[in-house]
Design a protein around this motif. Structure first.
Motif, PDB file in Angstrom:
ATOM      1  N   THR A 193       0.739  -1.226  -0.011  1.00  0.00           N
ATOM      2  CA  THR A 193      -0.058   0.084   0.152  1.00  0.00           C
ATOM      3  C   THR A 193       0.695   1.253  -0.078  1.00  0.00           C
ATOM      4  N   PHE A 194       0.450   2.139  -0.679  1.00  0.00           N
ATOM      5  CA  PHE A 194       1.052   3.559  -0.672  1.00  0.00           C
ATOM      6  C   PHE A 194      -0.303   4.615  -0.508  1.00  0.00           C
ATOM      7  N   GLU A 195      -0.106   5.204   0.537  1.00  0.00           N
ATOM      8  CA  GLU A 195      -1.186   6.286   1.168  1.00  0.00           C
ATOM      9  C   GLU A 195      -0.471   7.399   1.332  1.00  0.00           C
ATOM     10  N   ARG A 196      -1.450   8.714   0.924  1.00  0.00           N
ATOM     11  CA  ARG A 196      -1.190  10.016   1.124  1.00  0.00           C
ATOM     12  C   ARG A 196      -2.149  10.363   2.068  1.00  0.00           C
ATOM     13  N   ASP A 197      -1.678  10.759   3.125  1.00  0.00           N
ATOM     14  CA  ASP A 197      -2.739  11.303   3.976  1.00  0.00           C
ATOM     15  C   ASP A 197      -2.703  12.823   4.562  1.00  0.00           C
ATOM     16  N   THR A 236       3.037   7.165   3.452  1.00  0.00           N
ATOM     17  CA  THR A 236       3.169   5.959   4.080  1.00  0.00           C
ATOM     18  C   THR A 236       3.379   4.689   3.051  1.00  0.00           C
ATOM     19  N   LEU A 237       4.144   4.252   3.181  1.00  0.00           N
ATOM     20  CA  LEU A 237       4.577   2.770   2.451  1.00  0.00           C
ATOM     21  C   LEU A 237       4.522   1.521   3.232  1.00  0.00           C
ATOM     22  N   GLY A 272       0.873  -8.996   9.793  1.00  0.00           N
ATOM     23  CA  GLY A 272       1.935  -8.195  10.367  1.00  0.00           C
ATOM     24  C   GLY A 272       2.879  -7.484   9.208  1.00  0.00           C
ATOM     25  N   GLY A 273       3.728  -6.665   9.145  1.00  0.00           N
ATOM     26  CA  GLY A 273       4.582  -6.188   8.311  1.00  0.00           C
ATOM     27  C   GLY A 273       5.087  -4.802   8.449  1.00  0.00           C
ATOM     28  N   PRO A 274       6.107  -4.256   7.801  1.00  0.00           N
ATOM     29  CA  PRO A 274       6.726  -3.040   8.038  1.00  0.00           C
ATOM     30  C   PRO A 274       5.838  -1.838   7.324  1.00  0.00           C
ATOM     31  N   SER A 275       6.175  -0.510   7.801  1.00  0.00           N
ATOM     32  CA  SER A 275       5.571   0.632   7.325  1.00  0.00           C
ATOM     33  C   SER A 275       6.620   1.608   7.301  1.00  0.00           C
ATOM     34  N   PHE A 276       6.476   2.404   6.158  1.00  0.00           N
ATOM     35  CA  PHE A 276       7.665   3.581   6.286  1.00  0.00           C
ATOM     36  C   PHE A 276       7.016   4.844   5.689  1.00  0.00           C
ATOM     37  N   GLY A 277       7.486   5.934   6.457  1.00  0.00           N
ATOM     38  CA  GLY A 277       7.108   7.140   5.813  1.00  0.00           C
ATOM     39  C   GLY A 277       7.930   7.605   5.055  1.00  0.00           C
TER      40      GLY A 277
END
Length: 106
Positions: A64-68, A74-75, A90-95
């Motif tokens: 997922t790529f999200e622009r909030d 957030t990727l 579960g899994g990683p999230s990156f700004g």
């Protein structure tokens, strides 16, 4: 060789039937400006693109790529295991790219 190429070309679209693509757009006037103060008059826009694939009968994978408007970009990647009564994910999230043009901290 021709039989293998034919089987690969025939089987490749079959794997795409389990793939789900989600695209959404958002807008809000609850956002922060480059100074970090709340600027409720200017609307800002965002969106989300997610690709989900069913890897096995019980395991799904999502990228997922999200622009909030509040948290920025957030990727994330997430794996989900499902049973009839339980779901574990579960899994990683990156700004990514969340700095302003003035800052040298990128």
């Amino acid at each position: 060789m021709k039989k293998i190429m034919f089987l690969l070309l025939f089987a490749l679209p079959l794997t795409l039937f389990a793939t789900d693509l989600d695209i959404s757009a958002t807008s809000s006037n609850f956002s922060f400006d480059s100074n970090g103060s709340l600027d409720a008059w200017d609307p800002s826009f965002g969106g989300k693109i997610a690709v989900t694939d069913k890897l096995t009968n019980r395991i799904d994978g999502t990228i997922t790529f999200e622009r909030d408007t509040v948290s920025g970009n957030t990727l994330s990647a997430r794996g989900t295991y499902r049973t009839s009564f339980l779901e574990i994910s579960g899994g990683p999230s990156f700004g990514v790219l969340n700095s302003t043009e003035d800052d040298d901290d990128v």
